[in-house]
Design a protein around this motif. Structure first.
Motif, PDB file in Angstrom:
ATOM      1  N   MET A  92       0.855  -1.210   0.000  1.00 54.41           N
ATOM      2  CA  MET A  92       0.000   0.000   0.000  1.00 54.41           C
ATOM      3  C   MET A  92       0.884   1.251   0.000  1.00 54.41           C
ATOM      4  N   LYS A  93       0.477   2.216  -0.798  1.00 58.48           N
ATOM      5  CA  LYS A  93       1.212   3.483  -0.842  1.00 58.48           C
ATOM      6  C   LYS A  93       1.172   4.190   0.504  1.00 58.48           C
ATOM      7  N   SER A  94       2.176   5.010   0.791  1.00 55.29           N
ATOM      8  CA  SER A  94       2.105   5.796   2.025  1.00 55.29           C
ATOM      9  C   SER A  94       1.796   7.258   1.713  1.00 55.29           C
ATOM     10  N   GLN A  95       1.687   7.582   0.443  1.00 57.31           N
ATOM     11  CA  GLN A  95       1.450   8.961   0.007  1.00 57.31           C
ATOM     12  C   GLN A  95       0.483   8.911  -1.168  1.00 57.31           C
ATOM     13  N   ALA A  96      -0.545   9.762  -1.166  1.00 61.68           N
ATOM     14  CA  ALA A  96      -1.456   9.771  -2.310  1.00 61.68           C
ATOM     15  C   ALA A  96      -2.074  11.151  -2.462  1.00 61.68           C
ATOM     16  N   GLN A  97      -2.543  11.422  -3.655  1.00 64.29           N
ATOM     17  CA  GLN A  97      -3.252  12.692  -3.859  1.00 64.29           C
ATOM     18  C   GLN A  97      -4.618  12.629  -3.171  1.00 64.29           C
ATOM     19  N   VAL A  98      -5.236  11.430  -3.238  1.00 63.37           N
ATOM     20  CA  VAL A  98      -6.556  11.298  -2.619  1.00 63.37           C
ATOM     21  C   VAL A  98      -6.763   9.871  -2.110  1.00 63.37           C
ATOM     22  N   VAL A  99      -7.358   9.783  -0.921  1.00 64.92           N
ATOM     23  CA  VAL A  99      -7.812   8.494  -0.409  1.00 64.92           C
ATOM     24  C   VAL A  99      -9.338   8.506  -0.399  1.00 64.92           C
ATOM     25  N   VAL A 100      -9.915   7.533  -1.084  1.00 66.43           N
ATOM     26  CA  VAL A 100     -11.374   7.363  -1.061  1.00 66.43           C
ATOM     27  C   VAL A 100     -11.664   6.285  -0.028  1.00 66.43           C
ATOM     28  N   ILE A 101     -12.475   6.623   0.974  1.00 68.01           N
ATOM     29  CA  ILE A 101     -12.788   5.636   2.016  1.00 68.01           C
ATOM     30  C   ILE A 101     -14.113   4.973   1.655  1.00 68.01           C
ATOM     31  N   GLY A 102     -14.061   3.677   1.354  1.00 62.58           N
ATOM     32  CA  GLY A 102     -15.296   2.949   1.083  1.00 62.58           C
ATOM     33  C   GLY A 102     -15.322   2.381  -0.321  1.00 62.58           C
ATOM     34  N   GLY A 103     -15.503   1.080  -0.406  1.00 63.46           N
ATOM     35  CA  GLY A 103     -15.563   0.414  -1.704  1.00 63.46           C
ATOM     36  C   GLY A 103     -16.941  -0.141  -1.983  1.00 63.46           C
ATOM     37  N   GLY A 104     -17.973   0.650  -1.694  1.00 59.25           N
ATOM     38  CA  GLY A 104     -19.321   0.345  -2.184  1.00 59.25           C
ATOM     39  C   GLY A 104     -19.443   0.920  -3.584  1.00 59.25           C
ATOM     40  N   VAL A 105     -20.661   0.882  -4.131  1.00 59.83           N
ATOM     41  CA  VAL A 105     -20.829   1.366  -5.502  1.00 59.83           C
ATOM     42  C   VAL A 105     -20.430   2.838  -5.614  1.00 59.83           C
ATOM     43  N   VAL A 106     -20.650   3.630  -4.539  1.00 56.37           N
ATOM     44  CA  VAL A 106     -20.382   5.067  -4.621  1.00 56.37           C
ATOM     45  C   VAL A 106     -18.877   5.350  -4.585  1.00 56.37           C
ATOM     46  N   GLY A 107     -18.166   4.745  -3.612  1.00 58.42           N
ATOM     47  CA  GLY A 107     -16.722   4.963  -3.537  1.00 58.42           C
ATOM     48  C   GLY A 107     -16.030   4.502  -4.804  1.00 58.42           C
ATOM     49  N   ALA A 108     -16.474   3.350  -5.340  1.00 55.39           N
ATOM     50  CA  ALA A 108     -15.852   2.818  -6.558  1.00 55.39           C
ATOM     51  C   ALA A 108     -16.092   3.771  -7.729  1.00 55.39           C
ATOM     52  N   SER A 109     -17.294   4.341  -7.792  1.00 57.06           N
ATOM     53  CA  SER A 109     -17.590   5.303  -8.867  1.00 57.06           C
ATOM     54  C   SER A 109     -16.745   6.573  -8.719  1.00 57.06           C
ATOM     55  N   VAL A 110     -16.590   7.064  -7.489  1.00 59.25           N
ATOM     56  CA  VAL A 110     -15.777   8.262  -7.261  1.00 59.25           C
ATOM     57  C   VAL A 110     -14.342   7.986  -7.719  1.00 59.25           C
ATOM     58  N   ALA A 111     -13.796   6.815  -7.323  1.00 61.39           N
ATOM     59  CA  ALA A 111     -12.414   6.483  -7.698  1.00 61.39           C
ATOM     60  C   ALA A 111     -12.276   6.425  -9.221  1.00 61.39           C
ATOM     61  N   TYR A 112     -13.262   5.806  -9.887  1.00 58.51           N
ATOM     62  CA  TYR A 112     -13.199   5.725 -11.349  1.00 58.51           C
ATOM     63  C   TYR A 112     -13.209   7.120 -11.973  1.00 58.51           C
ATOM     64  N   HIS A 113     -14.130   7.960 -11.510  1.00 57.96           N
ATOM     65  CA  HIS A 113     -14.248   9.285 -12.130  1.00 57.96           C
ATOM     66  C   HIS A 113     -13.028  10.164 -11.854  1.00 57.96           C
ATOM     67  N   LEU A 114     -12.383   9.964 -10.699  1.00 58.11           N
ATOM     68  CA  LEU A 114     -11.157  10.735 -10.431  1.00 58.11           C
ATOM     69  C   LEU A 114     -10.069  10.343 -11.431  1.00 58.11           C
TER      70      LEU A 114
END
Ligand code: FAD
Length: 802
Positions: free
Chosen positions: A1-23
């Motif tokens: 796992m990375k220790s540095q990121a531009q964004v962390v999305v918390i939650g891998g339900g349909v909404v979190g997964a969609s946010v990650a995809y769109h980012l």
């Protein structure tokens, strides 16, 4: 796992997964999605997977359309099947009012490009023979409805996000969030820390817990929800029967085919919240115990309305929780007071809305703007008043009314009264019919003494019509008083107050002792606010705005904050009353020592005055368009002010009036309001506010875009209409027709009691801006509408300046 990121999305339900995809789609590659268990370990995995575009808010409907169109894209990119079945949907009406509602939905769909069709119940029964026709009066067919596989959809989003560069970390709970002084976050997880510039809370069932990690109490509650799947039915297996998605509104049932049987769900009246205060971390891909007793009344109705279903046994029953905000719409956006902290939660229809939520949030994070009108979903629409208990009461109400009609003049009873002003009991004693907004009570209209202060709910003119008319005439011909505590107020102070306002406001900054109207624009030159700027000292301003947008504005001000200026939400610190009408000066003059003549206290003056014994801030302005005054006092004086005005005004014939009369009078004046005429999809020139934009001064946010809008000519035009209505006026969102084509939409409508006809305001494409003859579709009927080149009442504005 990375220790540095531009964004962390918390939650891998349909909404979190969609946010990650769109980012990742928007170009952010350095994205980490952290999920505490397997993907879909919240509401997502046991969802019924239904999807539809229909929504009361056309802007939300647009994002639902986007979501459904997106599934083909994510299937193609990821190679993962979403299990899509676009079956079409039948929306059944059991009453005339429901059919009216469907006709209005169909009309709204016209300018969204939706292909909705009203059909007879005979036609519906031909398409779907389960129907017992006697229970229904008509139906609407929507070709873009159906169902999908919740697991597949979430996997497809996640795979697309991974292909775009995102890292998906499963079986790793985020246990804490710690802010750094530069606005970035330390995301503390079970498997180590990630330092992230941005954090997104897409925690679904645990969004409250994630919010609490940063001191935020999100207004969300999970409700238990049942659906069941029947044994196979010969009628379903028979391929001659189309297996639509069906909603029976009056039966409060939704249905679709599930293999050889039917899936039947209901929003039961005896609804039950789940984990009211805290969501247990050990809940995952679990279900809740069934309670068939609770859904028995809905099932009985289902078996009456669709008798064939009664013959089938029940194969499986599902009871699972999912979250709602108090008004049933998602909560998205940046959170006031927290830097780089975003939410995407309270999404109760993840498979209709998840794509749109992900897109809008990603745009917002990447571009600084959601790119769509997401006012109806913005987390900023709720304030501190939306407590856990308030949310509980409103969510239960909302859930149990999921399939009920909310009439345009209907006030809902849950969680009331919550916020009241000092004159609440005086207004109630005066027989006021009270309304509520942002938890605050305000008078709508006054019923005659001796009658019950109740309004019948309807799409047509109600029993309030004549009384509201009398209130309008009392103001326009004499003098009236109304409470205006439900306007928002923001105090801005400091040596740099003028500099700050000159940057965030597009309008002129008033001189000391004056007020002025000013639009506020975003970088794209779109309207994100309309204010009255009132200046009572060189470095002190009281801004009057929409109460519902107070947090939204404060969040924007935070973004543009600078040293030397402070701002503060002060809505409840300055309750107010307004007196308006040709006799209002006489009333005020009898209570004030100084000269209130038009020369000494002209239109748009703003000053400290004593009204009798009461210290007040007074602006000479009125939303009625009459000579009038808005009076703001500290809460402890409002009662005395009300008593003083009422007693002193009695010999002049002073009458109380409510919000309904105020809104009817502003329509006669073609004055727009926030969230109806003014929204972030319109530019100031489209909205007719160009004269308030100070392009010469320049230097404000959005100036270049505003100048371009002026030079190019606005795309749409806000226009007023006189409508040949009968017993129903436009209410908003109706299509505007010309020559058999939809050329715009209504933003507000109502009756002009002084001018004696029905009125509407709305946007039309600019090529029709000078045309005269239009039609407005009111409850399925196209009504002739004449464009008004000037306000229907007092077009030159002489009365308010008199
Ligand atoms: C019975 C039932 C039927 C439904 N039917 C439909 C339907 O037909 N159509 C429809 O559109 N919707 C339906 N829904 C609603 C739908 O399920 C939700 O809208 C959707 O699943 C919400 O997704 P979400 O991603 O916001 O939340 P969730 O699915 O709850 O996902 C949140 C995720 O975040 C993770 N998480 C939370 N906190 C942390 C943390 N601290 N660290 C790491 N991970 C964390 C959780 O493990 C979870 O996987 C139904 C719901 C139920 C219960």
């Amino acid at each position: 796992m990375k220790s540095q990121a531009q964004v962390v999305v918390i939650g891998g339900g349909v909404v979190g997964a969609s946010v990650a995809y769109h980012l990742t789609k928007g170009g952010w590659r350095d994205v980490v999605l952290v999920e505490r268990a397997e993907l879909t370990s919240g509401s997502t995995w046991h969802a019924a997977g239904g999807m539809h575009t229909l929504n009361g808010d056309p802007n939300v409907a647009k994002l639902q359309q986007y979501t459904i169109d997106l599934y083909k894209e994510i299937e193609a990119i990821s190679g993962v099947s979403c299990g899509m079945h676009v079956t079409g949907g039948l929306n059944l009406a059991g009453t005339k009012e429901r059919l009216d509602w469907l006709k209005m939905a169909k009309a709204r769909g016209r300018y969204l490009g939706m292909n909705l069709e009203i059909i007879s119940i005979d036609e519906a029964a031909k398409m779907y023979p389960f129907i017992e026709k006697k229970h229904f009066v008509g139906a609407m067919f929507d070709p873009v409805e159906g169902h999908l596989d919740p697991w597949g959809v979430t996997q497809a989003y996640a795979k697309c996000a991974q292909m775009g560069g995102a890292e998906i970390v499963r079986f790793n709970r985020v246990v804490d969030l710690q802010p750094r002084p530069d606005g970035s976050w330390d995301v503390i997880t079970e498997k180590g820390n990630i330092h992230a510039e941005h954090v997104v809370n897409a925690g679904g069932l645990w969004a409250r817990e994630v919010g609490r990690m940063v001191g935020l109490e999100l207004p969300i509650l999970a409700m238990e929800h049942h659906y069941l799947i029947t044994e196979d039915l010969p009628e379903v297996i028979d391929s001659n029967v189309d297996k639509f998605h069906v909603i029976d509104f009056e039966g409060e049932i939704y249905m679709r085919q599930e293999r050889g049987g039917m899936l039947i769900g209901t929003y039961e009246q005896a609804c039950v919240p789940w984990s009211e205060r805290e969501t247990p971390w050990d809940f995952g891909q679990n279900l809740l115990p069934n309670d068939l007793e609770r859904i028995a009344p809905s099932l009985e109705t289902a078996f009456q309305h669709f008798p064939a279903l009664a013959k089938a046994g029940i194969r499986k029953t599902i009871n699972g929780p999912f979250t709602f905000a108090p008004d049933g719409n998602p909560l998205i956006g940046p959170v006031k007071g927290l830097k780089n902290f975003w939410v995407a939660c309270g999404v109760m229809a993840g498979f209709s809305q998840g794509g749109g939520v992900g897109l809008a949030l990603a745009n917002w994070m990447i571009e600084g703007d959601p790119g769509y009108d997401v006012w109806g979903m913005d987390v900023a629409r709720f304030g501190d008043w939306a407590t856990l208990a308030y949310t509980n009461a409103k969510v239960r109400e909302n859930y149990s009314r999921r399939f009920r009609i909310r009439f345009p003049n209907e006030e809902l009873p849950a969680a009331r009264p919550l916020r009241t002003t000092a004159i609440y009991d005086q207004l109630v004693a005066d027989n006021a019919v009270m309304g509520e907004s942002c938890g605050l009570e305000h008078p709508l209209w006054f019923a005659p003494k001796g009658t019950e202060p109740v309004e019948n709910v309807t799409f047509r003119r109600s029993n309030a019509f004549d009384h509201v008319g009398a209130e309008c005439r009392a103001v326009r011909q004499g003098v009236g008083v109304t409470e205006i505590s439900n306007y928002g107020k923001i105090e801005i102070e400091g040596p740099k107050a003028v500099e700050f306002l000159s940057r965030v406001m597009a309008g002129r900054i008033p001189a000391v002792g004056r007020l002025s109207l000013s639009p506020m624009l975003n970088e794209k030159g779109k309207l994100i606010g309309d204010f009255t700027l009132s200046r009572h000292a060189p470095d002190k301003f009281l801004l009057i705005c929409s109460l519902s947008a107070e947090s939204y504005y404060l969040r924007w001000f935070e973004k543009h904050a600078q040293p030397g200026v402070t701002f503060r939400g002060a809505s409840m610190d300055y309750p107010g009353l307004s007196v308006a009408g040709p006799k209002s000066r006489a009333l005020m003059q009898s209570l004030v020592r100084g000269d209130l003549s038009n020369e000494a206290f002209p239109f748009q003056t703003f000053r400290r005055l004593d009204i009798g014994m009461i210290p007040a801030l007074v602006g000479r302005v009125s939303f009625t368009g009459e000579l009038g005054y808005e009076i703001w006092v500290r809460p402890e004086y409002q009662r005395a002010l009300h008593t003083t005005l009422t007693q002193t005004g009695a010999p002049l014939g002073l009458k109380p009036f409510g919000l309904r009369a105020l809104l009817a009078m502003r329509l006669e004046k073609s004055f727009g309001t926030w969230a109806r005429e003014y929204r972030p999809i319109y530019g100031p020139y489209e909205a007719g506010l160009g004269r308030f934009v100070d392009l010469k001064r320049g230097g404000f946010v959005g100036v270049d875009a505003a100048a371009a809008e002026k030079a190019d000519g606005a795309k749409m035009r806000l226009t007023s209409f006189a409508v040949e209505a009968s017993d129903a006026d436009a209410i908003g969102d109706e299509p505007i027709w010309r020559d058999g084509k939809v050329v715009g939409w209504v933003t507000s409508g109502g009756y002009g009691h002084m001018v004696g006809h029905s009125l509407a305001m709305g946007y039309v494409e600019r090529e029709y801006a000078e045309a005269d003859a239009f039609e407005i579709e009111i409850i399925g009927e196209r009504r002739p509408a004449r464009r008004l080149a000037a306000p229907a009442y007092d077009p030159e504005g002489l009365r308010m300046r008199s």
